[in-house]
Each structure stands twice: as C-alpha cells, then as structure tokens.
Design a protein around this motif. Structure first.
Motif, PDB file in Angstrom:
ATOM      1  N   LYS A 222     107.661  28.009  75.389  1.00  0.00           N
ATOM      2  CA  LYS A 222     107.593  28.267  73.948  1.00  0.00           C
ATOM      3  C   LYS A 222     106.241  27.772  73.439  1.00  0.00           C
ATOM      4  CE  LYS A 222     112.602  27.650  73.437  1.00  0.00           C
ATOM      5  NZ  LYS A 222     113.682  26.854  72.797  1.00  0.00           N
ATOM      6  N   PRO A 223     105.164  28.496  73.728  1.00  0.00           N
ATOM      7  CA  PRO A 223     103.809  28.041  73.380  1.00  0.00           C
ATOM      8  C   PRO A 223     103.700  27.638  71.915  1.00  0.00           C
ATOM      9  CG  PRO A 223     103.723  30.026  74.705  1.00  0.00           C
ATOM     10  CD  PRO A 223     105.160  29.827  74.356  1.00  0.00           C
ATOM     11  N   ILE A 224     102.822  26.700  71.658  1.00  0.00           N
ATOM     12  CA  ILE A 224     102.771  26.073  70.339  1.00  0.00           C
ATOM     13  C   ILE A 224     102.449  27.052  69.218  1.00  0.00           C
ATOM     14  CG2 ILE A 224     100.323  25.405  70.460  1.00  0.00           C
ATOM     15  CD1 ILE A 224     101.318  22.661  69.234  1.00  0.00           C
ATOM     16  N   VAL A 225     101.664  28.083  69.491  1.00  0.00           N
ATOM     17  CA  VAL A 225     101.359  29.067  68.445  1.00  0.00           C
ATOM     18  C   VAL A 225     102.617  29.796  68.002  1.00  0.00           C
ATOM     19  CG1 VAL A 225     100.134  31.231  67.965  1.00  0.00           C
ATOM     20  CG2 VAL A 225      98.955  29.359  69.121  1.00  0.00           C
ATOM     21  N   ALA A 226     103.560  30.002  68.940  1.00  0.00           N
ATOM     22  CA  ALA A 226     104.814  30.679  68.605  1.00  0.00           C
ATOM     23  C   ALA A 226     105.865  29.720  68.072  1.00  0.00           C
ATOM     24  CB  ALA A 226     105.351  31.404  69.836  1.00  0.00           C
ATOM     25  N   SER A 227     105.954  28.537  68.663  1.00  0.00           N
ATOM     26  CA  SER A 227     107.026  27.600  68.290  1.00  0.00           C
ATOM     27  C   SER A 227     106.691  26.741  67.084  1.00  0.00           C
ATOM     28  CB  SER A 227     107.366  26.699  69.482  1.00  0.00           C
ATOM     29  OG  SER A 227     106.226  25.962  69.906  1.00  0.00           O
ATOM     30  N   GLU A 228     105.409  26.442  66.863  1.00  0.00           N
ATOM     31  CA  GLU A 228     104.996  25.628  65.721  1.00  0.00           C
ATOM     32  C   GLU A 228     103.762  26.263  65.072  1.00  0.00           C
ATOM     33  OE1 GLU A 228     104.691  21.441  66.547  1.00  0.00           O
ATOM     34  OE2 GLU A 228     106.299  21.504  68.036  1.00  0.00           O
ATOM     35  N   PRO A 229     103.942  27.445  64.490  1.00  0.00           N
ATOM     36  CA  PRO A 229     102.791  28.233  64.013  1.00  0.00           C
ATOM     37  C   PRO A 229     101.985  27.586  62.888  1.00  0.00           C
ATOM     38  CG  PRO A 229     104.866  29.188  63.253  1.00  0.00           C
ATOM     39  CD  PRO A 229     105.223  28.132  64.252  1.00  0.00           C
ATOM     40  N   THR A 230     102.580  26.635  62.169  1.00  0.00           N
ATOM     41  CA  THR A 230     101.844  26.001  61.070  1.00  0.00           C
ATOM     42  C   THR A 230     101.225  24.667  61.471  1.00  0.00           C
ATOM     43  OG1 THR A 230     103.867  24.924  60.245  1.00  0.00           O
ATOM     44  CG2 THR A 230     103.337  27.106  59.357  1.00  0.00           C
ATOM     45  N   SER A 231     101.370  24.272  62.737  1.00  0.00           N
ATOM     46  CA  SER A 231     100.802  23.006  63.194  1.00  0.00           C
ATOM     47  C   SER A 231      99.285  23.098  63.256  1.00  0.00           C
ATOM     48  CB  SER A 231     101.353  22.645  64.572  1.00  0.00           C
ATOM     49  OG  SER A 231     100.901  23.585  65.547  1.00  0.00           O
ATOM     50  N   ALA A 232      98.636  21.941  63.243  1.00  0.00           N
ATOM     51  CA  ALA A 232      97.173  21.913  63.283  1.00  0.00           C
ATOM     52  C   ALA A 232      96.648  22.555  64.565  1.00  0.00           C
ATOM     53  CB  ALA A 232      96.687  20.466  63.178  1.00  0.00           C
ATOM     54  N   HIS A 233      97.355  22.357  65.669  1.00  0.00           N
ATOM     55  CA  HIS A 233      96.903  22.926  66.940  1.00  0.00           C
ATOM     56  C   HIS A 233      97.016  24.445  66.927  1.00  0.00           C
ATOM     57  CE1 HIS A 233      96.824  18.832  67.891  1.00  0.00           C
ATOM     58  NE2 HIS A 233      98.019  18.704  68.447  1.00  0.00           N
ATOM     59  N   ALA A 234      98.132  24.977  66.396  1.00  0.00           N
ATOM     60  CA  ALA A 234      98.300  26.423  66.313  1.00  0.00           C
ATOM     61  C   ALA A 234      97.236  27.034  65.414  1.00  0.00           C
ATOM     62  CB  ALA A 234      99.696  26.762  65.797  1.00  0.00           C
ATOM     63  N   LEU A 235      96.899  26.350  64.341  1.00  0.00           N
ATOM     64  CA  LEU A 235      95.866  26.856  63.435  1.00  0.00           C
ATOM     65  C   LEU A 235      94.493  26.841  64.106  1.00  0.00           C
ATOM     66  CD1 LEU A 235      96.995  25.205  60.069  1.00  0.00           C
ATOM     67  CD2 LEU A 235      97.337  27.571  60.833  1.00  0.00           C
ATOM     68  N   ALA A 236      94.271  25.875  65.002  1.00  0.00           N
ATOM     69  CA  ALA A 236      93.000  25.840  65.744  1.00  0.00           C
ATOM     70  C   ALA A 236      92.891  27.051  66.663  1.00  0.00           C
ATOM     71  CB  ALA A 236      92.891  24.547  66.546  1.00  0.00           C
ATOM     72  N   TYR A 237      93.994  27.395  67.340  1.00  0.00           N
ATOM     73  CA  TYR A 237      93.995  28.606  68.173  1.00  0.00           C
ATOM     74  C   TYR A 237      93.801  29.850  67.309  1.00  0.00           C
ATOM     75  CZ  TYR A 237      95.686  26.109  72.338  1.00  0.00           C
ATOM     76  OH  TYR A 237      95.816  25.267  73.438  1.00  0.00           O
ATOM     77  N   ALA A 238      94.418  29.857  66.128  1.00  0.00           N
ATOM     78  CA  ALA A 238      94.303  31.010  65.235  1.00  0.00           C
ATOM     79  C   ALA A 238      92.851  31.227  64.802  1.00  0.00           C
ATOM     80  CB  ALA A 238      95.203  30.816  64.019  1.00  0.00           C
TER      81      ALA A 238
END
Length: 371
Positions: A331-347
C-alpha cells in the motif's frame, strides 16, 4: 546427493512431445539452458499464435526437470518462435551522426511517453521511488502504466499488492494487472516469488522486449519502467528498442552511490536518451519522537551532481519508516496516505516530470552511436 548434468536435462526434455510432432530438443525449441548450483532456467520457443495455450507444455517441461536429482528450482518461459525459414539477422550498422535509423515505429502502440527510472547501484530505493512516482502521476489525471523491468529482482508485485499469473484474452497478449489505478506488468507475476532468475543477457533482453510488446497496455499517457540497477543488458535493451521520452536517476546522497549514479546518467546520454533529472532518496532522517534531523547518508549530493551535469534536480525524499512499512504492505504511501508530506513530495516530483514530458513531442526510436 547426485548432481544432474546439462546433458541429463536435455535428455529428459527430449521426452516431452512438441506441438506438431517430435520432441522439444530435436525441434530446437529449448534455448538458453542454464544450470547453476541446482537451479535451472531455459526458454521454450513456440509459435506466438498459440501463446498461453501451450502453458501446459511449459509446466510439463518444468516438472520433468524438477524430478531430476539435485534440482532445487526450475524456471521455464515461453518465447516467440522466429519461424523455420527465418535467418539470423546481422546487427544493423550504426547510423552516421545526424542520420536517423530506418523504421521508427513505436514499440508500444497507444503509449504516449515511456520513461525509465534507473539507478547506478542497488539499495537506493529505486523501485519504491518508481512505484510512488507512477501513483503520483495518476493524481494529475493521467493514465499510467508500470513495467517492472528488473528481471532478476522483480519488486512491483509486492510493492503494488498484486499476485497471480496474468490473463490473456486472445492467447497472444497478456493483460496487465491493475492496482490503485495503475496498470502493472512484472516477471514476478510469471514465477514464484522465491525463484531465482539465472538467465544470461540475451534471455533477459528477450523477456523485457516481450513484457513491452506482448502486453495489452492500451492507451496510456505514460509508462514508467522500473529498471534494474547498473548499466547492463536491461538498460541497453530499453534504450535501443524503445523511444524513451527520458530517464529519471535515483540516488542516495552518499558519495559511493553518486559515483554509480553518474555512470547511469552518462549511459543514457550516450544512447541519446534525455535525462529528466535526479531524485535524492533517503535524503535525511527525522526522528519521529523528538523531531531531530540526521543526515545519515550525507545530504545534497544529488542536487550538486545535477547542477554539475546540467540536469534538473527533481526533489528529495527522506528516510522514513512509514515509507518502508507502506511499501512492504503493498500500500504505497502515495495511495495509502495521499495527504502526507512524503506523498506530497512524490507528487511534486511527478508534476515536474510530467511538465517536462508534456512540453516535449513524442520521440521516435533513439539514435544509437557507437564510439
């Protein structure tokens, strides 16, 4: 325990009846046979029109070899037959500078852009980065595919929470699996997770070509290719066979990783593939308890190298247990925690990558210059 020889393996394969009569060995259908420390690998060349209809033949060949003494694992794959009348082709001469090669037909129809996510060495988090980059690209409203081109160490089935063999509607083309809105194909779907791949270079190159050409990718805005580490057969196959729109290099900030990252960067430049930029993974560590930041692998090295080589620095991703836990759980972080700081960095990295691609016309096959 007695050890089986290659001759004994060919002998037992000669007991398997081939389609249309004869056996697999006398018909010349067994190619690339490798025996190493009890592990066996080989390909069976078949008529592509028959495709997965010959899956029972593949299984029978694996079972026959597995029954031999001392054999620990067997990996057999079906590959397209060249045809009885086909003659070996001589390698095409390298085009002169400025001259375009003949035949610029796209290898993957329907796919607008193909990018490679690569690293000079293993252990820098390239596959995790490729996964989250692909997922982040879907948040931009894009149709995205993810090809796991790491034949020796396929990671995408685990990272994307997928398993099982792919289906085929027409017996010729495989249907990619889907997870979190991304189409995925991997050698990991075709073999057991703990089965070692002991193939030589030509088999690896053939497998990658098939995963591109014989998969129903459909209409995609971008196909993200997770390459194995290094600058070997897989990288050259992608660079020479596919009109790559660009490559993304992943590295940690430490000097030893950057040395190899520079080799990867230079390799893509030599085969005329644009380098879209560098990503610094495991850039720093913030203690989840006290918030203290530690640059475990140093910091900023990838950005400095990007500036030195005149390519974009796409961003930095920290070393964080949440990224590791979500990846291991499929459950990669961009999918499981889309509003997290790490997901936003990938975005943000995905936004930069797409911005560069969207302003660049679709490329024809690359020009390979041998020096």
């Amino acid at each position: 325990m007695a050890k089986t020889t290659e001759a004994e393996i060919r002998s037992v394969l000669s007991t398997i009846t081939a389609p249309g009569g004869g056996n697999l060995v006398e018909r010349g259908m067994i190619q690339g046979l490798v025996l190493r420390d009890g592990h066996v690998g080989f390909s069976i060349e078949v008529d592509p029109a028959q495709g997965v209809q010959l899956e029972p033949l593949r299984k029978a060949a694996e079972a026959a070899v597995m029954a031999l003494p001392g054999i620990l694992s067997v990996t057999a794959v079906l590959t397209a037959h060249r045809g009885a009348a086909a003659q070996p082709q001589r390698p095409a001469a390298a085009p002169a500078p400025g001259q375009r090669p003949a035949g610029n037909k796209a290898l993957v129809p329907g796919v607008k852009h193909i990018i490679a996510v690569a690293s000079g060495k293993g252990g820098v988090g390239k596959s995790t980065t490729a996964t989250n980059l692909a997922l982040a690209l879907t948040t931009l409203g894009l149709k995205v595919g993810l090809l796991d081109a790491d034949i020796y160490g396929p990671s995408q089935p685990r990272l994307m929470g997928l398993s099982g063999r792919p289906e085929s509607r027409d017996g010729k083309t495989l249907e990619p699996k889907q997870s979190f809105g991304v189409k995925v194909m991997s050698m990991g779907f075709l073999i057991e997770e703990d089965t070692p791949m002991i193939w030589r270079g030509p088999m690896v190159m053939s497998a990658i070509t098939q995963l591109l050409r014989e998969v129903n990718w459909g209409e995609l805005d971008i196909l993200v290719c997770d390459l194995p580490p290094g600058t070997g057969d897989a990288q050259l196959t992608m660079a020479q066979s596919v009109p790559l729109s660009g490559a993304v290099i992943v590295s940690t900030p430490q000097d030893i990783a950057l040395l190899d990252a520079k080799k990867g960067l230079n390799m893509f430049r030599k085969v005329d593939v644009p380098v879209l930029g560098l990503i610094e993974n495991m850039s720093y560590f913030c203690c989840p308890n006290c918030g203290h930041r530690t640059d475990i692998f140093a910091h900023g090295g990838a950005k400095r190298e990007a500036e030195k080589f005149g390519v974009d620095f796409l961003g930095e991703i920290p070393l964080d247990i949440v990224i590791r836990e979500t990846s291991d759980a499929g459950k990669p972080i961009v999918a499981s925690e889309p509003t997290s700081a790490h997901a936003l960095a990938y975005a943000e990295i995905a936004r930069k990558v797409w911005q560069k691609l969207d302003s660049t016309p679709q490329r024809s096959a690359p020009r390979i210059v041998l020096q």
